[in-house]
Write a protein that holds these residues in place. Structure first.
Motif, PDB file in Angstrom:
ATOM      1  N   ALA A 110      -3.969  67.629  33.994  1.00 40.25           N
ATOM      2  CA  ALA A 110      -3.923  66.640  35.076  1.00 40.25           C
ATOM      3  C   ALA A 110      -5.085  66.829  36.049  1.00 40.25           C
ATOM      4  N   VAL A 111      -5.416  68.078  36.345  1.00 36.26           N
ATOM      5  CA  VAL A 111      -6.541  68.360  37.237  1.00 36.26           C
ATOM      6  C   VAL A 111      -7.838  67.842  36.626  1.00 36.26           C
ATOM      7  N   GLY A 112      -8.002  68.025  35.330  1.00 36.36           N
ATOM      8  CA  GLY A 112      -9.195  67.519  34.654  1.00 36.36           C
ATOM      9  C   GLY A 112      -9.323  66.012  34.797  1.00 36.36           C
ATOM     10  N   THR A 113      -8.203  65.299  34.638  1.00 41.39           N
ATOM     11  CA  THR A 113      -8.226  63.847  34.804  1.00 41.39           C
ATOM     12  C   THR A 113      -8.599  63.460  36.230  1.00 41.39           C
ATOM     13  N   ALA A 114      -8.027  64.165  37.205  1.00 42.18           N
ATOM     14  CA  ALA A 114      -8.322  63.868  38.607  1.00 42.18           C
ATOM     15  C   ALA A 114      -9.791  64.128  38.940  1.00 42.18           C
ATOM     16  N   ILE A 115     -10.345  65.215  38.405  1.00 41.43           N
ATOM     17  CA  ILE A 115     -11.741  65.544  38.682  1.00 41.43           C
ATOM     18  C   ILE A 115     -12.679  64.473  38.138  1.00 41.43           C
ATOM     19  N   GLN A 117     -12.051  61.326  37.337  1.00 38.76           N
ATOM     20  CA  GLN A 117     -11.910  60.033  38.002  1.00 38.76           C
ATOM     21  C   GLN A 117     -12.480  60.082  39.416  1.00 38.76           C
ATOM     22  N   GLY A 118     -12.270  61.203  40.115  1.00 37.34           N
ATOM     23  CA  GLY A 118     -12.819  61.337  41.454  1.00 37.34           C
ATOM     24  C   GLY A 118     -14.332  61.333  41.464  1.00 37.34           C
ATOM     25  N   MET A 119     -14.939  62.037  40.503  1.00 32.58           N
ATOM     26  CA  MET A 119     -16.391  62.072  40.437  1.00 32.58           C
ATOM     27  C   MET A 119     -16.965  60.722  40.028  1.00 32.58           C
ATOM     28  N   LYS A 120     -16.293  60.039  39.123  1.00 28.50           N
ATOM     29  CA  LYS A 120     -16.767  58.701  38.745  1.00 28.50           C
ATOM     30  C   LYS A 120     -16.825  57.796  39.969  1.00 28.50           C
ATOM     31  N   ALA A 121     -15.752  57.831  40.778  1.00 26.96           N
ATOM     32  CA  ALA A 121     -15.713  56.982  41.962  1.00 26.96           C
ATOM     33  C   ALA A 121     -16.741  57.406  42.999  1.00 26.96           C
ATOM     34  N   ALA A 122     -16.942  58.715  43.150  1.00 26.72           N
ATOM     35  CA  ALA A 122     -17.863  59.211  44.172  1.00 26.72           C
ATOM     36  C   ALA A 122     -19.323  58.951  43.806  1.00 26.72           C
ATOM     37  N   VAL A 123     -19.678  59.179  42.548  1.00 29.96           N
ATOM     38  CA  VAL A 123     -21.067  59.026  42.125  1.00 29.96           C
ATOM     39  C   VAL A 123     -21.394  57.551  41.862  1.00 29.96           C
ATOM     40  N   GLY A 124     -20.479  56.843  41.207  1.00 27.47           N
ATOM     41  CA  GLY A 124     -20.665  55.410  40.961  1.00 27.47           C
ATOM     42  C   GLY A 124     -21.860  55.076  40.089  1.00 27.47           C
ATOM     43  N   ARG A 125     -22.148  55.902  39.118  1.00 23.33           N
ATOM     44  CA  ARG A 125     -23.311  55.652  38.263  1.00 23.33           C
ATOM     45  C   ARG A 125     -23.046  54.507  37.294  1.00 23.33           C
ATOM     46  N   GLU A 126     -23.998  53.623  37.160  1.00 21.90           N
ATOM     47  CA  GLU A 126     -23.858  52.501  36.239  1.00 21.90           C
ATOM     48  C   GLU A 126     -24.007  52.970  34.796  1.00 21.90           C
ATOM     49  N   ARG A 127     -23.246  52.352  33.915  1.00 20.13           N
ATOM     50  CA  ARG A 127     -23.383  52.629  32.491  1.00 20.13           C
ATOM     51  C   ARG A 127     -24.608  51.894  31.941  1.00 20.13           C
ATOM     52  N   PRO A 128     -25.074  52.297  30.762  1.00 21.03           N
ATOM     53  CA  PRO A 128     -26.160  51.537  30.133  1.00 21.03           C
ATOM     54  C   PRO A 128     -25.747  50.083  29.908  1.00 21.03           C
ATOM     55  N   VAL A 129     -26.680  49.180  30.075  1.00 15.58           N
ATOM     56  CA  VAL A 129     -26.425  47.753  29.879  1.00 15.58           C
ATOM     57  C   VAL A 129     -27.345  47.252  28.777  1.00 15.58           C
ATOM     58  N   TRP A 130     -26.749  46.545  27.783  1.00 15.09           N
ATOM     59  CA  TRP A 130     -27.513  46.077  26.634  1.00 15.09           C
ATOM     60  C   TRP A 130     -27.315  44.580  26.445  1.00 15.09           C
ATOM     61  N   PRO A 131     -28.344  43.879  25.969  1.00 14.27           N
ATOM     62  CA  PRO A 131     -28.168  42.447  25.652  1.00 14.27           C
ATOM     63  C   PRO A 131     -27.298  42.250  24.415  1.00 14.27           C
ATOM     64  N   ASP A 132     -27.198  43.279  23.572  1.00 13.86           N
ATOM     65  CA  ASP A 132     -26.411  43.205  22.335  1.00 13.86           C
ATOM     66  C   ASP A 132     -25.520  44.437  22.220  1.00 13.86           C
ATOM     67  N   PRO A 133     -24.545  44.619  23.115  1.00 11.82           N
ATOM     68  CA  PRO A 133     -23.715  45.842  23.103  1.00 11.82           C
ATOM     69  C   PRO A 133     -22.885  45.949  21.831  1.00 11.82           C
ATOM     70  N   VAL A 134     -22.647  47.190  21.425  1.00 14.87           N
ATOM     71  CA  VAL A 134     -21.799  47.435  20.261  1.00 14.87           C
ATOM     72  C   VAL A 134     -20.410  47.920  20.678  1.00 14.87           C
ATOM     73  N   ASP A 135     -20.230  48.221  21.961  1.00 18.30           N
ATOM     74  CA  ASP A 135     -18.936  48.669  22.479  1.00 18.30           C
ATOM     75  C   ASP A 135     -18.941  48.466  23.987  1.00 18.30           C
ATOM     76  N   SER A 136     -17.792  48.658  24.612  1.00 17.46           N
ATOM     77  CA  SER A 136     -17.694  48.535  26.057  1.00 17.46           C
ATOM     78  C   SER A 136     -16.815  49.650  26.595  1.00 17.46           C
ATOM     79  N   ALA A 137     -16.909  49.909  27.900  1.00 18.41           N
ATOM     80  CA  ALA A 137     -16.113  50.954  28.540  1.00 18.41           C
ATOM     81  C   ALA A 137     -15.893  50.575  29.994  1.00 18.41           C
ATOM     82  N   HIS A 138     -14.871  51.163  30.591  1.00 20.20           N
ATOM     83  CA  HIS A 138     -14.513  50.859  31.965  1.00 20.20           C
ATOM     84  C   HIS A 138     -14.910  52.009  32.891  1.00 20.20           C
ATOM     85  N   TYR A 139     -14.842  51.731  34.169  1.00 18.39           N
ATOM     86  CA  TYR A 139     -15.142  52.705  35.220  1.00 18.39           C
ATOM     87  C   TYR A 139     -16.620  53.106  35.193  1.00 18.39           C
TER      88      TYR A 139
END
Length: 223
Positions: A110-115, A117-139
């Motif tokens: 549970a601590v691993g999940t919290a860490i 998610q907290g870092m994702k929200a704090a850093v807010g780094r954008e994922r790679p963006v492609w004109p022809d993506p082969v997959d997608s992800a959230h957060y």
């Protein structure tokens, strides 16, 4: 005449070893975090080069890409890793005497999940963006939740197997499966174009740090 024997220096305690490992991994994670937040040029350049190359391969080889999607979504998905920890915890409780270790395992997961998610929200780094993506992800992208969760779950399970004194064959098999899974899930995330390489590296470092801290806590405070 026999020369007097010289006592070998005492081996470091498991607790001290785990704490030292956690400190080294934590400092490495902090350095990587600073470089990502500061958008350090060489790191961003390497991330971009790797991402463009692997995305080109992913588009050109849809069969391999489909295998990567199956592995990342159904085999090494964070939910699957958490269910693995839950199953091991249930087994520990079934043994009755291992309730503390079961709670320790679930809490660490549970601590691993919290860490992450907290870092994702704090850093807010954008994922790679492609004109022809082969997959997608959230957060947000940093760190990779797949890499962190797999490292935590499989690292803890390996340590528990080591404590149980399993046979050499079982141990070698478990180490092989864990290593392939932890490395493989990181590579699939890069291949599918949903993470930068440094996101995956951060997931591995933070996950390993959490495993080391959990081992230190278990060694120090287990009743």
């Amino acid at each position: 005449m026999h020369s007097p024997s010289v006592d070998s220096p005492p081996a470091p305690s498991p607790y001290r070893t785990a704490v030292r490992a956690a400190l080294a991994l934590g400092l490495s994670s902090l350095l990587l975090l600073v470089l990502v937040v500061a958008e350090w040029g060489p790191l961003i350049s390497v991330d971009g080069d790797i991402a463009r190359t692997t995305h080109r391969w992913a588009v050109a080889d849809p069969d391999v890409t489909q295998v990567c999607r199956v592995l990342t979504d159904w085999v090494w998905d964070p939910l699957v890793m958490r269910l693995l920890c839950a199953a091991v915890a249930v087994w520990l409780v079934w043994r009755r005497a291992a309730w503390w270790t079961a709670a320790w395992l679930v809490t660490t997961s549970a601590v691993g999940t919290a860490i992450q998610q907290g870092m994702k929200a704090a850093v807010g780094r954008e994922r790679p963006v492609w004109p022809d993506p082969v997959d997608s992800a959230h957060y947000a992208a940093f760190p990779s939740g797949h890499a962190l969760t797999a490292t935590v779950a499989l690292g803890l399970v390996l340590w528990l197997l080591h404590r149980e004194g399993v046979s050499p064959a079982v141990w070698r098999t478990a180490v092989t499966v864990a290593a392939v899974s932890v490395v493989g899930v990181g590579l699939t995330r890069i291949w599918l174009g949903v993470h930068w390489a440094s996101d995956v590296l951060a997931g591995w470092l933070l996950g390993a740090m959490l495993v080391a801290l959990a081992i230190a806590a278990h060694t120090r405070w287990r009743p």
